[in-house]
Design an enzyme around this catalytic site. Structure first.
Site: not given
Length: 334
Positions: A117, A173, A175, A253
């Protein structure tokens, strides 16, 4: 297989903070106890110059010298401290070391990393620096330097390596890797593929080269089918110019019990995901540096178990890669 750690550099967090900092120490202890085929090494720290390959030098200085604004610290999700800055450097250094090792040995790993991110001028979502972006740019620079030296050397008769190292990012991931996508938005030498939850963080996605969005509650079968289709598309787009290095963000995740994931993969589904990615890369002889990326399980030990299984599968892939390399050498000498 060599794997790099940075868990000795613990980030001090306020009471009740939801980031699972202990998972890194627990994972290292689990690997040391149960996976003797993996050799653990402490990560070096990334330098300012290395970080500046993917980040604005002003931002690098702000992190190093404690000049981040309160708003910037809130966006990252961590309060600034000298240990926060050092841990961020070490996490990048571990991915750099894993990438260098992978280019020689085929497979390597960072027991942390996957800080996707972070963009060029800021951090976000528990990510200070983007370890994948820094390592990719550094590996490209080092590859070009080695190629130039070989090309200019009058003594070498070997076929010269290509001057350009093409990089593939496989980001699984849960995200989206918005920071990585933004850093490489105008760079045709790095292909970013992210498969993630459609309605999960970040809520404003940054388009990469290939994005696959999944609905909440996605289970093993549709997830793996989507992965197979996406990988087929990746190989189709690279038919003319295969990547010379892959970064695989093997986030834990997407698991069904993750607090922040919203998908419903079982532990078996997670392992099959890793197996398919690693097999595809090994079959194509594409070196891979893994990072563990996200994992926020309701039970931290369940997250660690998923990540340990990823590393065990990576070690199996490394062993198969090494065996194939040895057989190739024997055939050339026969």
């Amino acid at each position: 297989m060599r794997a790099f750690t940075s868990d000795h550099f613990v980030l001090p967090l306020p009471e009740g903070h939801r980031f699972p900092m202990p998972k890194y120490r627990l994972l290292r202890d689990r690997v040391a106890a149960e996976l003797p085929q993996i050799r653990l090494e402490e990560a070096p720290a990334a330098s300012d110059g290395e970080l500046a390959l993917a980040h604005d030098p002003v931002y690098v200085t702000a992190v190093a010298d404690g000049l981040l604004s309160p708003a910037a610290q809130r966006e990252i999700g961590f309060p600034w401290s000298p240990r926060m800055a050092e841990r961020a450097r070490r996490s990048v250094g571990a991915t750099i070391a894993a990438a260098r090792t992978a280019l020689v040995e085929g497979v390597s790993a960072n027991l942390a990393g996957g800080t996707h991110h972070a963009s060029a001028d800021k951090g976000s979502g528990y990510c200070v620096f983007n370890d994948t972006a820094v390592a990719a740019r550094l590996m490209q620079a080092e590859w070009h330097r080695r190629y130039t030296a070989r090309r200019l050397s009058p003594s070498t008769r070997a076929r010269p390596e290509p001057a350009l190292l093409r990089v593939l990012v496989i980001d699984l991931d849960v995200h989206q890797g918005n920071g990585t996508a933004s850093i490489f938005a105008d760079d045709p030498t790095v292909f970013t593929f992210s498969m993630h939850g459609e309605r999960n963080f970040p809520f404003r996605k940054v388009a990469g080269d290939l994005d696959v969005e999944l609905p909440d509650g996605c289970t093993d079968e549709p997830y793996l089918a989507a992965l197979d289709r996406a990988l087929d598309e990746v190989w189709r787009r690279h038919a003319a110019h295969p990547p010379g290095l892959t970064f695989y963000l093997a986030g834990a995740d997407p698991h069904e019990n993750d607090r922040l994931g919203r998908l419903k993969l079982t532990a078996a589904g997670m392992a099959e995901r890793d197996r398919r990615v690693l097999s595809a890369l090994r079959e194509r002889r594409i070196p891979v540096a893994l990072s563990m990326a996200g994992g926020y399980g309701q039970d931290i030990h369940e997250t660690v178990s998923i990540q340990a299984r990823t590393l065990a599968l990576a070690a199996d892939s490394w062993a198969a890669w090494s065996q194939a390399a040895g057989e190739a050498v024997e055939q050339s000498l026969a």
